[in-house]
Design a protein around this motif. Structure first.
Motif, PDB file in Angstrom:
ATOM      1  N   SER A  64       0.825  -1.210   0.000  1.00 32.66           N
ATOM      2  CA  SER A  64       0.000   0.000   0.000  1.00 32.66           C
ATOM      3  C   SER A  64       0.856   1.256   0.000  1.00 32.66           C
ATOM      4  CB  SER A  64      -0.943   0.001   1.207  1.00 32.66           C
ATOM      5  OG  SER A  64      -0.217  -0.080   2.417  1.00 32.66           O
ATOM      6  N   LEU A  65       1.992   1.205   0.700  1.00 34.86           N
ATOM      7  CA  LEU A  65       2.895   2.352   0.682  1.00 34.86           C
ATOM      8  C   LEU A  65       3.516   2.535  -0.698  1.00 34.86           C
ATOM      9  CD1 LEU A  65       4.729   2.040   4.129  1.00 34.86           C
ATOM     10  CD2 LEU A  65       3.353   3.983   3.359  1.00 34.86           C
ATOM     11  N   ALA A  66       3.884   1.439  -1.350  1.00 37.26           N
ATOM     12  CA  ALA A  66       4.463   1.536  -2.691  1.00 37.26           C
ATOM     13  C   ALA A  66       3.483   2.189  -3.650  1.00 37.26           C
ATOM     14  CB  ALA A  66       4.862   0.147  -3.194  1.00 37.26           C
ATOM     15  N   ALA A  67       2.199   1.863  -3.522  1.00 41.83           N
ATOM     16  CA  ALA A  67       1.182   2.493  -4.373  1.00 41.83           C
ATOM     17  C   ALA A  67       1.070   3.977  -4.076  1.00 41.83           C
ATOM     18  CB  ALA A  67      -0.166   1.802  -4.161  1.00 41.83           C
ATOM     19  N   ALA A  68       1.155   4.347  -2.789  1.00 38.41           N
ATOM     20  CA  ALA A  68       1.051   5.756  -2.407  1.00 38.41           C
ATOM     21  C   ALA A  68       2.258   6.558  -2.879  1.00 38.41           C
ATOM     22  CB  ALA A  68       0.907   5.872  -0.895  1.00 38.41           C
ATOM     23  N   LEU A  69       3.391   5.877  -3.076  1.00 38.78           N
ATOM     24  CA  LEU A  69       4.624   6.564  -3.469  1.00 38.78           C
ATOM     25  C   LEU A  69       4.812   6.650  -4.977  1.00 38.78           C
ATOM     26  CD1 LEU A  69       7.148   5.129  -0.846  1.00 38.78           C
ATOM     27  CD2 LEU A  69       5.861   7.250  -0.755  1.00 38.78           C
ATOM     28  N   ALA A  70       3.859   6.159  -5.736  1.00 43.12           N
ATOM     29  CA  ALA A  70       3.960   6.265  -7.188  1.00 43.12           C
ATOM     30  C   ALA A  70       4.067   7.732  -7.594  1.00 43.12           C
ATOM     31  CB  ALA A  70       2.731   5.620  -7.837  1.00 43.12           C
ATOM     32  N   ASN A  71       5.014   8.045  -8.457  1.00 37.23           N
ATOM     33  CA  ASN A  71       5.265   9.396  -8.960  1.00 37.23           C
ATOM     34  C   ASN A  71       5.844  10.341  -7.903  1.00 37.23           C
ATOM     35  OD1 ASN A  71       4.139   8.746 -11.549  1.00 37.23           O
ATOM     36  ND2 ASN A  71       2.090   8.996 -10.649  1.00 37.23           N
ATOM     37  N   VAL A  72       6.305   9.792  -6.784  1.00 37.28           N
ATOM     38  CA  VAL A  72       6.979  10.597  -5.766  1.00 37.28           C
ATOM     39  C   VAL A  72       8.489  10.491  -5.978  1.00 37.28           C
ATOM     40  CG1 VAL A  72       7.495  10.792  -3.300  1.00 37.28           C
ATOM     41  CG2 VAL A  72       5.139  10.410  -4.057  1.00 37.28           C
ATOM     42  N   ALA A 109      10.459  -0.061  -4.585  1.00 33.74           N
ATOM     43  CA  ALA A 109       9.497  -0.678  -5.503  1.00 33.74           C
ATOM     44  C   ALA A 109       8.764   0.365  -6.338  1.00 33.74           C
ATOM     45  CB  ALA A 109       8.491  -1.508  -4.714  1.00 33.74           C
ATOM     46  N   ALA A 110       8.571   1.554  -5.777  1.00 34.62           N
ATOM     47  CA  ALA A 110       7.821   2.606  -6.465  1.00 34.62           C
ATOM     48  C   ALA A 110       8.687   3.426  -7.417  1.00 34.62           C
ATOM     49  CB  ALA A 110       7.172   3.534  -5.442  1.00 34.62           C
ATOM     50  N   GLY A 111      10.007   3.230  -7.378  1.00 32.19           N
ATOM     51  CA  GLY A 111      10.891   4.000  -8.247  1.00 32.19           C
ATOM     52  C   GLY A 111      11.215   5.378  -7.728  1.00 32.19           C
ATOM     53  N   THR A 112      11.115   5.572  -6.411  1.00 35.94           N
ATOM     54  CA  THR A 112      11.450   6.852  -5.800  1.00 35.94           C
ATOM     55  C   THR A 112      12.945   7.123  -5.936  1.00 35.94           C
ATOM     56  OG1 THR A 112       9.667   6.551  -4.194  1.00 35.94           O
ATOM     57  CG2 THR A 112      11.364   8.155  -3.625  1.00 35.94           C
ATOM     58  N   GLY A 113      13.308   8.395  -6.088  1.00 36.59           N
ATOM     59  CA  GLY A 113      14.713   8.737  -6.271  1.00 36.59           C
ATOM     60  C   GLY A 113      15.506   8.871  -4.991  1.00 36.59           C
ATOM     61  N   ARG A 114      14.872   9.385  -3.930  1.00 37.03           N
ATOM     62  CA  ARG A 114      15.600   9.572  -2.662  1.00 37.03           C
ATOM     63  C   ARG A 114      14.656   9.312  -1.493  1.00 37.03           C
ATOM     64  NH1 ARG A 114      19.039  14.645  -2.698  1.00 37.03           N
ATOM     65  NH2 ARG A 114      20.487  13.148  -3.663  1.00 37.03           N
ATOM     66  N   PHE A 115      15.155   8.580  -0.520  1.00 40.44           N
ATOM     67  CA  PHE A 115      14.433   8.333   0.721  1.00 40.44           C
ATOM     68  C   PHE A 115      15.251   8.921   1.860  1.00 40.44           C
ATOM     69  CE2 PHE A 115      14.001   5.455   4.484  1.00 40.44           C
ATOM     70  CZ  PHE A 115      12.745   5.885   4.883  1.00 40.44           C
ATOM     71  N   ILE A 116      14.640   9.813   2.635  1.00 44.35           N
ATOM     72  CA  ILE A 116      15.312  10.449   3.772  1.00 44.35           C
ATOM     73  C   ILE A 116      14.639   9.981   5.044  1.00 44.35           C
ATOM     74  CG2 ILE A 116      15.897  12.618   4.904  1.00 44.35           C
ATOM     75  CD1 ILE A 116      15.770  13.952   2.139  1.00 44.35           C
ATOM     76  N   HIS A 117      15.418   9.354   5.902  1.00 44.61           N
ATOM     77  CA  HIS A 117      14.906   8.877   7.190  1.00 44.61           C
ATOM     78  C   HIS A 117      15.461   9.747   8.305  1.00 44.61           C
ATOM     79  CE1 HIS A 117      13.936   6.494  10.642  1.00 44.61           C
ATOM     80  NE2 HIS A 117      15.190   6.139  10.847  1.00 44.61           N
ATOM     81  N   LEU A 118      14.577  10.247   9.152  1.00 45.01           N
ATOM     82  CA  LEU A 118      14.999  11.064  10.283  1.00 45.01           C
ATOM     83  C   LEU A 118      15.289  10.172  11.481  1.00 45.01           C
ATOM     84  CD1 LEU A 118      12.657  14.073   9.716  1.00 45.01           C
ATOM     85  CD2 LEU A 118      15.106  14.227  10.084  1.00 45.01           C
ATOM     86  N   SER A 119      16.567  10.061  11.801  1.00 46.69           N
ATOM     87  CA  SER A 119      17.007   9.272  12.942  1.00 46.69           C
ATOM     88  C   SER A 119      17.420  10.228  14.060  1.00 46.69           C
ATOM     89  CB  SER A 119      18.149   8.345  12.539  1.00 46.69           C
ATOM     90  OG  SER A 119      18.517   7.486  13.597  1.00 46.69           O
TER      91      SER A 119
END
Length: 327
Positions: A64-72, A109-119
């Motif tokens: 469900s998250l991968a679907a929400a991230l489409a085109n992000v 899976a969604a083809g996102t370019g960058r993922f930023i995680h706040l640690s």
């Protein structure tokens, strides 16, 4: 490679929380369109990063998250449980460790370019100096949950290197005028308990929400490569300066040996008798007395340094506290 385009679509997970809402506001102020997505509630009893990653790849929320991230193009994970004094629990591990792994795998899976995680810089525990290395020394249930999340992303990174840039931003001691932890700091700074380990000039990672939001936005829109771990830049405060700004007066200066002995005794009692429930409070005292240095990192190298505003935030919080008490 980052796979980022010049024009980007942003999504912030946990965008209504303390940090997330500030990041959303910063991106929108720059003219960007931002989608805010609530974080799924996850739980995990995983004890290792490998177990956690296996759970993430099989999690129902991933699809469900991968679907929400489409085109992000850029997804920012600002969700999690900010509970430094909490005991270990599946909910804490799920929010702070499993969630970033699930979101990162969904972004891949969604083809996102960058993922930023706040640690959190707390993953390096009581080291004298924090940095951007993979060295971690968590000291509490909260910091262990954040460290486990970082470790899971490390394991996932090789499989995403073709098009997804995985970036962990280690936030330091972030303050906001209305934040409960900041108000607690103000209360201590105005009380007879306000004190520092002599001479009181140790640097401290106390920082501001505005500076963190600015830095995250800069990382999000940076056109070049970004390291796997970046540390929120230092805002120039020392331990005495923090208490003066928050309390409006100079704190007591205590012998360093006495401070060390008191902390050692406190951590021993917390560990042996209280299931580490006092670790978060004791760590805050340790930071008040001794601060913590931080090594210059990637932000300094590329010139991404926010305008320091931590002292002003503390002063603002103090004025609000004085107003509410009629002082």
């Amino acid at each position: 490679m980052s796979g980022l385009k010049e024009t980007r679509n942003y999504l912030v997970l946990g965008g209504t929380g303390f940090v997330g809402s500030a990041v959303v506001a910063e991106l929108q102020a720059r003219g960007h369109s931002v989608v805010v997505l609530p974080a799924p509630r996850l739980a995990s009893s995983a004890a290792t990063a490998r177990e956690l990653l296996d759970e993430a790849l099989a999690a129902p929320a991933r699809a469900s998250l991968a679907a929400a991230l489409a085109n992000v193009d850029v997804v920012i994970n600002a969700a999690g449980l900010a509970l430094p004094g909490a005991a270990a629990s599946p909910a804490l591990t799920g929010a702070n460790a499993l969630l970033p792994a699930v979101v990162a795998s969904a972004a891949r899976a969604a083809g996102t370019g960058r993922f930023i995680h706040l640690s959190s810089a707390s993953v390096q525990g009581q080291r004298s100096s924090i940095d951007e290395s993979g060295e971690r020394a968590p000291f509490s249930a909260y910091s262990r949950s954040k460290a486990l999340g970082e470790e899971a992303l490390e394991l996932l990174a090789p499989a995403t290197a073709d098009h997804l840039s995985l970036v962990t931003v280690r936030a330091t001691s972030v303050q906001g005028a209305d934040r409960a932890t900041t108000q607690s700091l103000v209360a201590i700074a105005r009380s007879p308990l306000a004190s520092v380990a002599s001479p009181g000039t140790a640097p401290t990672p106390v920082s501001s929400l505005a500076a963190l939001a600015w830095f995250v936005a800069e990382v999000a829109q940076h056109a070049g490569e970004v390291p796997a771990v970046v540390l929120q830049p230092w805002e120039g405060l020392d331990v005495r300066g923090v208490l003066v700004a928050a309390g409006g007066r100079r704190p007591l200066s205590l012998p360093r040996g006495l401070c060390r002995a008191a902390l050692a005794a406190g951590f021993a009692v917390s560990s042996r008798l209280l299931g580490e429930r006092l670790h978060g409070s004791l760590r805050r005292v340790e930071l008040m007395w001794f601060g913590q240095d931080q090594e210059p990192g990637w932000a300094q190298t590329v010139g991404l340094l926010p305008t320091p505003s931590a002292a002003q935030v503390l002063e603002q919080a103090r004025r609000r506290a004085q107003g509410s008490l009629g002082a």
